[in-house]
Design a protein around this motif. Structure first.
Motif, short mmCIF file in Angstrom:
data_model
loop_
_atom_site.label_atom_id
_atom_site.label_comp_id
_atom_site.label_asym_id
_atom_site.label_seq_id
_atom_site.Cartn_x
_atom_site.Cartn_y
_atom_site.Cartn_z
N TYR A 1 0.80 -1.21 -0.03
CA TYR A 1 0.10 0.02 -0.16
C TYR A 1 1.00 1.21 -0.20
O TYR A 1 2.02 1.32 0.55
CB TYR A 1 -1.01 0.00 1.21
CG TYR A 1 -2.12 1.06 1.21
CD1 TYR A 1 -3.15 0.84 0.51
CD2 TYR A 1 -1.89 2.33 1.87
CE1 TYR A 1 -4.31 1.71 0.45
CE2 TYR A 1 -3.01 3.12 1.82
CZ TYR A 1 -4.09 2.83 1.02
OH TYR A 1 -5.05 3.86 1.30
N THR B 1 -1.25 8.00 0.74
CA THR B 1 -1.55 9.25 -0.07
C THR B 1 -2.11 10.49 0.54
O THR B 1 -2.82 10.20 1.55
CB THR B 1 -2.57 8.70 -1.28
OG1 THR B 1 -3.58 7.91 -0.60
CG2 THR B 1 -1.81 7.55 -2.05
N TYR C 1 3.15 8.59 -1.09
CA TYR C 1 3.66 7.39 -1.70
C TYR C 1 4.86 6.70 -0.99
O TYR C 1 5.49 6.00 -1.64
CB TYR C 1 4.40 8.00 -3.27
CG TYR C 1 3.10 8.48 -4.12
CD1 TYR C 1 1.96 8.09 -4.57
CD2 TYR C 1 3.52 10.23 -4.17
CE1 TYR C 1 1.20 8.64 -5.29
CE2 TYR C 1 2.47 10.64 -5.06
CZ TYR C 1 1.32 10.14 -5.47
OH TYR C 1 0.43 10.86 -6.38
N THR D 1 -10.94 2.37 -6.14
CA THR D 1 -9.69 3.17 -6.80
C THR D 1 -9.01 4.08 -5.96
O THR D 1 -7.47 4.04 -5.85
CB THR D 1 -10.14 3.68 -8.34
OG1 THR D 1 -11.04 4.70 -7.88
CG2 THR D 1 -10.67 2.57 -9.10
N ARG D 2 -9.64 4.37 -5.26
CA ARG D 2 -9.02 5.93 -4.40
C ARG D 2 -8.36 5.26 -3.04
O ARG D 2 -7.37 5.48 -2.86
CB ARG D 2 -9.92 7.05 -4.31
CG ARG D 2 -9.35 8.29 -3.62
CD ARG D 2 -10.37 9.29 -3.33
NE ARG D 2 -11.67 8.63 -2.72
CZ ARG D 2 -12.70 9.41 -2.65
NH1 ARG D 2 -12.96 10.33 -3.26
NH2 ARG D 2 -13.60 8.84 -2.04
N GLN E 1 -6.90 1.74 -3.68
CA GLN E 1 -5.99 1.70 -4.49
C GLN E 1 -5.97 0.50 -5.58
O GLN E 1 -4.69 0.07 -5.90
CB GLN E 1 -4.44 1.91 -3.91
CG GLN E 1 -4.35 3.23 -3.12
CD GLN E 1 -2.98 3.18 -2.37
OE1 GLN E 1 -2.17 2.38 -2.69
NE2 GLN E 1 -2.79 4.23 -1.38
N ASN E 2 -7.29 0.16 -6.09
CA ASN E 2 -7.50 -0.97 -7.11
C ASN E 2 -6.91 -2.38 -6.49
O ASN E 2 -6.67 -3.29 -7.09
CB ASN E 2 -6.51 -0.63 -8.40
CG ASN E 2 -7.06 0.40 -8.98
OD1 ASN E 2 -8.29 0.48 -9.79
ND2 ASN E 2 -6.21 1.64 -9.18
N GLN F 1 1.71 -0.83 -11.42
CA GLN F 1 1.35 0.43 -11.79
C GLN F 1 1.60 0.62 -13.42
O GLN F 1 2.49 -0.13 -13.92
CB GLN F 1 2.35 1.19 -10.94
CG GLN F 1 1.95 1.21 -9.46
CD GLN F 1 0.55 1.57 -9.22
OE1 GLN F 1 -0.14 2.71 -9.59
NE2 GLN F 1 -0.01 0.71 -8.44
N GLU G 1 -9.33 9.76 -11.60
CA GLU G 1 -7.87 9.56 -10.99
C GLU G 1 -6.91 10.23 -11.96
O GLU G 1 -5.58 10.44 -11.56
CB GLU G 1 -7.42 8.05 -11.22
CG GLU G 1 -8.15 7.34 -10.01
CD GLU G 1 -8.05 7.38 -8.82
OE1 GLU G 1 -6.87 7.77 -8.49
OE2 GLU G 1 -8.77 7.34 -7.81
#
Length: 615
Positions: A49, A52, A89, A130-131, A134-135, A187, A495
């Motif tokens: 993870y 963010t 990140y 997704t947010r 994070q998928n 990614q 995104e």
């Protein structure tokens, strides 16, 4: 003439293959199947993870999201203190409990960590997946795990299960020393070698676990016997009050000396510049101070115009550089009577007719993209001009006689298009998009495909126009969202992901316009692409009935071949899939549309096709 039975069978098989393209090489969006009696389930594993901003920059908020304590994250993530602040990140390992869940008879058992999430204002299954996560899951999987919840009617405060994709090692893997299968979201900027190096495993190990076709935003599983040590930013060491005061004094002295040094350097630089400039000025002729000769006959420029011309100097040999007086004369000083649409004017220069686009910003990016594309289904750039008075930039294009597709479909100024013409337009636009996606390096993303940017020439052949928003290169992230409402892909809005698949989505909306004759946004802000859900559900009779209800009424009775419309409808629905990974590439779209066009032409070649405008 009717199509032969073997052709119908072939095309039905092809369309089915096209709509579910890649289902064997890509993971299911609903999750990963598992065997309930497998002895290794349940198991503890980890997800990779990234911290963010603004909501997940501390261990407390991330721990709350995954229902674990801060201490459970600090040790595997190589963080010294649970209270340590995070930076954007920053990499983390978050523990989860992976189980084999019996979902429904349709989907069988799926491997996931079931995390309960409380819905907040503005949340949707897609945004949270997704947010926040994070998928690590998908909105389709959330719908499967929450069959009683209606995605469009989520209640604030309601609790929803978000299944985080995971897997437990099987007995064979466990015997070879695999203790964890870490869930990792691949990614757009990743490559397998870097990922393998980060986890201390071989690329072959990742491929063996996940297959050879891994796409951006796929959840993959990294087999490891122990977690790698994550490099983390070091926390500042504690210092005594005395040492801190000494440190501050030293820093203050260093800053003061640095400022003095900079001022001295600046002072000497000014003296040197003035001396050199005065000598140069004495050597120049007076008229050279007023204008600069550019390396092209008859071109005199100064100031900002020189800078702009320098930016587009690579284009000088390929395009004609027009004089501003030519453009003023051609457009009667940009009179409104010459205005075509927006800031585009029609003008005649030396017997030729052109479309002259007045730019409100520097056009060098658009020029750089246009100079490397050359295709019959793209509007051709003839040249450009920079006004020396205000450095306004003008782009001069070939003039396309029949205007834009939007006016033909929605403004009824010129009559209705028959199906054969609409199908040919779809093939033309698809060919243009395939060219910029597959045959330019780097790839070009148009970013504003819509019926208003598709122009029709005297033969009703389509050309893509307006590369003002185009981007060279893809799989980038932007915070500046641009485009036209009704055509914008969901992942771009949510995104800021820029990829060729956003053009595929927009093209799917154009296909729906061609079939339905409706605008991309209807009354009350209803999205056209949102109205096709469930059209292809049920029996063949129901599908045909639904498509007929969706079709433009002007096509009825005009010799339109229903099978052809059904095929195009299927392609359109595939293009507007909310998951960009499920959308076809333009090369697949071109092939499918060309097959449809060729079969339709074969049926109508004996004169059975309708005229251009049905009576």
């Amino acid at each position: 003439m009717r199509i032969k039975p073997h052709q119908q069978v072939f095309f039905s098989w092809f369309l089915l293959l096209f709509l579910f393209h890649g289902s064997q090489t890509q993971p299911s969006t609903t999750g990963y199947t598992c065997t309930p009696n497998q002895t290794t389930y349940p198991c503890q594993t980890y997800v990779f993870y990234r911290a963010t901003a603004p909501n997940f920059l501390d261990l407390a908020s991330i721990g709350d999201l995954f229902h674990v304590s801060r201490l459970m994250i600090t040790q595997p993530s190589n963080i010294s203190s649970p209270s340590s602040p995070l930076i954007p990140y920053q990499s983390l390992f978050v523990p989860i409990t992976c189980s084999c869940n019996s979902v429904t008879a349709t989907f069988g058992s799926l491997s996931a960590a079931n995390l309960t999430y409380t819905i907040k204002g503005g949340d949707t299954f897609y945004l949270v997946s997704t947010r926040n996560f994070q998928n690590l899951t998908t909105y389709q999987s959330v719908e499967v795990f929450n069959p009683s919840s209606v995605p469009t009617r989520l209640k604030i405060g309601g609790e929803i299960v978000f299944p985080i994709f995971c897997k437990c090692p099987n007995e064979t893997q466990a015997k070879t020393g695999v203790n964890y299968l870490v869930s990792y979201v691949f990614q757009p900027y990743d490559n397998l070698s870097l990922v393998a190096s980060r986890f201390g495993v071989r690329t072959h190990d990742i491929n063996s676990m996940n297959g050879n076709k891994i796409h951006p935003f796929d959840t993959i599983f990294i087999p490891v016997n122990k977690l790698p040590v994550l490099p983390q930013p070091k926390a500042p060491s504690a210092a005594s009050p005395g040492n801190a005061e000494k440190k501050r004094a030293i820093v203050g002295l260093a800053i003061g000396l640095g400022i003095c040094g900079v001022l001295l350097i600046f002072f000497f630089a000014v003296l040197l510049y003035r001396d050199v400039f005065s000598k140069k000025r004495d050597m120049e002729r007076p008229e050279d101070n007023q204008k600069i000769q550019f390396n092209r006959p008859g071109m005199l420029m100064k100031g900002n115009e020189v800078n702009l011309m320098a930016d587009v100097s690579d284009c000088l040999d390929k395009y004609r550089v027009f004089n501003i007086e030519e453009l003023r004369e051609a457009t009667d000083c940009f009179n409104e009577s010459c205005l075509i649409q927006g800031s585009v004017y029609k003008g005649s220069i030396n017997g030729g007719t052109y479309a002259i686009k007045k730019m409100k910003w520097n056009a060098c990016e658009e020029l750089k993209i246009l100079q490397k594309v050359n295709h019959g289904n793209l509007v051709k750039l003839e040249g450009f001009c920079i006004d020396p008075e205000d450095t306004t930039c003008y782009l001069v294009y070939e003039f396309i006689e029949n205007g834009c597709l939007y006016s033909w479909l929605h403004q009824n100024n010129n009559g209705k298009l028959n199906w054969k013409t609409r199908l040919r337009i779809a093939v033309d636009v698809a060919n243009g998009l395939q060219y910029i996606h597959e045959h330019t390096r780097p790839k070009v993303v148009h970013k504003d495909i819509k019926s208003g940017n598709i122009l029709l020439d005297s033969n009703m052949r389509a050309k893509i126009a307006n590369f003002g928003l185009a981007k060279s290169g893809c799989n980038a992230i932007t915070m500046h969202i641009v485009g036209t409402q009704g055509y914008i892909a969901p992942e771009y809005v949510a995104e800021g992901v820029v990829s060729t698949k956003m053009d595929v989505f927009s093209f799917g909306v154009v296909l729906l316009e061609l079939v339905s004759g409706r605008e991309a946004i209807g009354e009350g802000g209803k999205l056209l692409w949102g109205s096709v859900n469930g059209v292809f559900d049920g029996s063949e009779e129901r599908k045909v009935k639904k498509v007929k209800e969706f079709m433009d009424g002007g096509l009825e009775g005009g010799g339109c071949w229903m099978e052809s419309v059904m095929n195009v409808m299927g392609i359109a629905i595939a293009c507007v899939n909310k998951d960009p990974r499920r959308r076809p590439r333009m090369v697949d779209v071109v092939y499918a549309l060309s097959m449809t066009h060729d079969l339709f032409f074969h049926v109508s070649e004996d004169g059975l096709s309708p005229p251009l405008f049905p009576r």
